[in-house]
Scaffold this motif. Sequence first.
Motif, mmCIF file in Angstrom:
data_model
loop_
_atom_site.group_PDB
_atom_site.id
_atom_site.type_symbol
_atom_site.label_atom_id
_atom_site.label_comp_id
_atom_site.label_asym_id
_atom_site.label_seq_id
_atom_site.Cartn_x
_atom_site.Cartn_y
_atom_site.Cartn_z
ATOM 1 N N GLY A 291 -2.056 5.163 0.952
ATOM 2 C CA GLY A 291 -1.811 3.437 0.971
ATOM 3 C C GLY A 291 -3.152 3.055 0.364
ATOM 4 O O GLY A 291 -4.138 3.666 0.453
ATOM 5 N N ASP A 292 -3.196 1.778 -0.313
ATOM 6 C CA ASP A 292 -4.248 1.287 -0.721
ATOM 7 C C ASP A 292 -5.534 1.220 0.313
ATOM 8 O O ASP A 292 -6.711 1.586 -0.111
ATOM 9 C CB ASP A 292 -4.084 0.122 -1.534
ATOM 10 N N SER A 293 -5.032 0.754 1.464
ATOM 11 C CA SER A 293 -6.420 0.446 2.274
ATOM 12 C C SER A 293 -6.720 1.809 2.974
ATOM 13 O O SER A 293 -7.909 2.126 3.222
ATOM 14 C CB SER A 293 -5.757 -0.352 3.553
ATOM 15 N N SER A 294 -5.815 2.807 3.221
ATOM 16 C CA SER A 294 -6.319 4.092 3.702
ATOM 17 C C SER A 294 -7.075 4.878 2.670
ATOM 18 O O SER A 294 -8.087 5.564 2.937
ATOM 19 C CB SER A 294 -4.936 4.898 3.842
ATOM 20 N N ILE B 236 -0.974 6.299 -5.181
ATOM 21 C CA ILE B 236 -1.153 5.178 -4.181
ATOM 22 C C ILE B 236 -0.179 4.262 -3.992
ATOM 23 O O ILE B 236 0.299 3.779 -5.176
ATOM 24 C CB ILE B 236 -2.724 4.474 -4.433
ATOM 25 N N ILE B 237 0.468 3.970 -2.931
ATOM 26 C CA ILE B 237 1.572 2.941 -2.521
ATOM 27 C C ILE B 237 0.904 1.786 -2.756
ATOM 28 O O ILE B 237 0.631 1.307 -1.455
ATOM 29 C CB ILE B 237 2.632 3.333 -1.613
ATOM 30 N N ASN B 238 0.189 1.117 -3.508
ATOM 31 C CA ASN B 238 -0.537 -0.131 -3.485
ATOM 32 C C ASN B 238 0.092 -1.420 -3.546
ATOM 33 O O ASN B 238 0.635 -2.107 -4.252
ATOM 34 C CB ASN B 238 -1.316 0.050 -5.042
ATOM 35 N N ASN B 239 0.360 -2.021 -2.126
ATOM 36 C CA ASN B 239 0.691 -3.208 -1.816
ATOM 37 C C ASN B 239 -0.068 -4.000 -1.699
ATOM 38 O O ASN B 239 0.342 -5.394 -0.989
ATOM 39 C CB ASN B 239 1.709 -3.068 -0.478
ATOM 40 N N GLY B 240 -1.298 -3.941 -1.860
ATOM 41 C CA GLY B 240 -2.383 -4.792 -2.117
ATOM 42 C C GLY B 240 -2.758 -5.356 -0.605
ATOM 43 O O GLY B 240 -3.427 -6.446 -0.369
ATOM 44 N N CYS B 241 -2.243 -4.432 0.516
ATOM 45 C CA CYS B 241 -2.652 -5.045 1.880
ATOM 46 C C CYS B 241 -2.626 -3.748 2.748
ATOM 47 O O CYS B 241 -2.051 -2.924 2.448
ATOM 48 C CB CYS B 241 -1.840 -6.120 2.174
ATOM 49 N N MET B 242 -2.810 -4.182 4.215
ATOM 50 C CA MET B 242 -2.712 -3.303 5.219
ATOM 51 C C MET B 242 -1.185 -3.379 5.440
ATOM 52 O O MET B 242 -0.978 -4.049 6.598
ATOM 53 C CB MET B 242 -3.632 -3.469 6.417
ATOM 54 N N GLY B 243 -0.147 -2.897 4.688
ATOM 55 C CA GLY B 243 0.936 -3.159 4.924
ATOM 56 C C GLY B 243 1.780 -3.015 6.248
ATOM 57 O O GLY B 243 2.318 -3.881 6.749
ATOM 58 N N MET B 244 1.414 -1.987 6.983
ATOM 59 C CA MET B 244 2.000 -1.899 8.241
ATOM 60 C C MET B 244 1.371 -2.843 9.268
ATOM 61 O O MET B 244 2.176 -3.362 9.904
ATOM 62 C CB MET B 244 1.635 -0.340 8.861
HETATM 63 MG MG LIG Z 1 -1.226 -0.852 1.619
#
Ligand SMILES: [Mg+2]
Lengths: 175, 578
Positions: free
Chosen positions: B453-456, B478-486
């Motif tokens: 993840g991007d944040s991880s 990187i599965i970059n969704n630009g946020c802490m997705g979960m």
């Molecule tokens: Mg993310």
Amino acid sequence: MADTRKGRKMKHIISALVQNKPGVLAHVAGMFAARAFNIDSLAVGRTDDPQMSRMTIVVIGDDKVVEQVRKQLAKIVDVVKIQDFSGKEVIARDLMLICVHLPPEKRSEILALAELFKAEVVDIGQKVVMIEFAGPEEKIEAFIEACRPYGIKNMVRTGTIAMAKFNQANGSESQ
Amino acid sequence: MKEKPSKGASARSSSNLPIKLGSEIIVDTLIEQGVDTMFGYLGGVVLPLFDKLYDAPINFIIPRHEQGGAHMADGYARASGKVGCVVATSGPGACNLTTGIANAMMDSVPMVAITGQVRTSLIGNDAFQEADTTGITRPITKHNMIVKDVKDLQPAIREAFFIAKTGRPGPVLVDIPVDIEVTQCQMTPFNGVDLPGYKPKAKGHHRQISMAAEAINKSEKPVLYVGGGVISANASDELRAFALKANLPVTMTLLGLGAYDQTRPESLDMLGMHGTAYANYAVQECDLMIAVGARFDDRVTGKVKTFAPHAKIIHIDVDPSSISKNISADIPVVGDAKYILTELTKEVQSRARKEWFSKIADWKKRFPLRYDTKSPNIKPQYVIEQIWEATKDRAIIVTGVGQHQMWAGQFYKHTRPRHFITSGGLGTMGFGLPAAIGAQVAKPDALVIDIDGDSSFNMTMGEICTAVQYELPVKVCIINNGCMGMVRQWQQLFYGKRYSKSSLQNPEFAAVAEAFGAVGITVDKKSEVKSAIDKMLKEKRPCVVDFKVEREENVWPMVPAGKSLEEMDGLDIFESMA
Ligand SMILES: [Mg+2]
Ligand SMILES: Cc1ncc(C[n+]2csc(CCOP(=O)(O)OP(=O)(O)O)c2C)c(N)n1
């Protein structure tokens, strides 16, 4: 299967033979805190084997909690052997030192009370007496209640130690 | 190394063994215990030890942060099945290890951590870089020790390895004050380890095994529920033989993925909070649940009271304290999964269970995992599906923690043990990259892909430099969704879309990768996903691919915390996409 075993909360005595190494007490105490087990008392002392100590732990909980306590204790590497006295006949004793106010007019009354309970007066001050009393929990509680009207200044207890009685299937369980 | 340490039971009397410095004894004993690879970081009180490591035959990897070192040892252990070994200095070094140690503890990973400590005479004095390492790590290790006499050094290290790898594996820490490292002592022969308080049980009770077999033979609607314990026991072959002979549907926990080939029809895939509908329905309807090496974690059971309400429970586990901790077992079997599954297979009979299997097939048909495949945007699930298509079962997949982790569990088909490495119990963001590096060190020729993840990734991305330095060709997607997705998903569902502090500014990850000396690729069009993956797979260097995926995607199905497994949300969303 839905958990049907509710069980009643009660006191259980567990005895653990542990290696006499630094950190073991911290480990056992820490485990109890981390797993949110409720300890009523914990008594630790040497055994005839200098390598080993014995801990007697009184926990409050239902059967399920006590089963977990037993298993989690067994998991600690320095814990060598565990006996769960739940449902067993045991000899269990506490030792207490209790200081009671001793006004001159009550002096003979209090000393008679100690004698009645077969408690030993170990020190006498001007206005206070220190009494040593060992026995099963109920008797200790009874003695405390008997002293209460005179005013308890201070008291200290060792916590319960226990051994299983001989005339029963043994309740010992090694890990 | 001047003297080769004696291996196994030695016939030589101890008086023939040389006298050595503590630091040499550490190195020799590590080698004796089979260590050929270590991860670790220097510091004052471990200088004597590192001096002996200078010319020791040990492949040594320096991380950029001790946490990374511990995760590397963890990934190494999970990929190889061997004990991972990490070393750090006292105080800050030891404290930095703790996340990695706790992570290994929660996921039962065999690890030995060696920490330096201040001189014995200074312990307790708030000396420079002193921390009570054994005190700090007691609740997060399987066992720990401080060596206060050089005579105890060799036994302590041997015990550490023995405890780490036997029974339910876990991390063991040995804290060694610096004066012990520079004190001489006579070496002792290795005659195995015997600890009075530690006797892990390997063989199950035969009567319990027979009872379990009988219950299985009687069951109309059984479910086999498999956890990471099967993988740590190296019992996947035995599991397959058992499931096939008894004819059982198989569901796995996140950590159990890979224990059973998910491309087989009897696989129900993952169960639990983000498990498949067919797995969760099967659990809720089964009349017998056979749990192997799994611990009924709350992410698996949902509401405990209504978990598998019609089932009798057989629980096979090497750790007695796992049994009847969360769910009471009707037939507990304590022992090693490999042994017990072998014995059980002898006693079980095959049954057709036509009705049960057709019901399961129906659930599978009605509620497969779905996502919007027609979307013009890059869906995270699409990326993971494409990684699967491009690599099939040849990759070791490692993950960070969050939505991408769940999708990596759901949309990659795990077929082999030790090929899916993820932080399950502790859920440690930042685990992915260092664990992937550890796995790559263990399997230099394997294709290791960190789906992160991007944040991880932000948490431990400095370790790219480690991969570059040691020429470890790990791949990071990187599965970059630009946020802490979960976290964003929970805020959307349970906090009225108040997205409080759940997005970070990210760097251009590809540029960061390049700056570290790795290859960086950015993908922001769906049409480029496949070619980027192909390019990544051809790359011999460490490579970071930044997939700019759709931000507001959620992981479905989802059993909200505290709900029963059949109360999954998201199935309607699946149906709308059908
Ligand atoms: Mg993310
Ligand atoms: C070290 C750590 N801190 C905080 C959390 C809580 N947490 C769980 S998932 C998550 C967000 C993860 O974001 P990202 O890595 O981008 O993955 P995504 O969910 O977006 O796929 C957070 C903050 C955690 N698991 N680990």
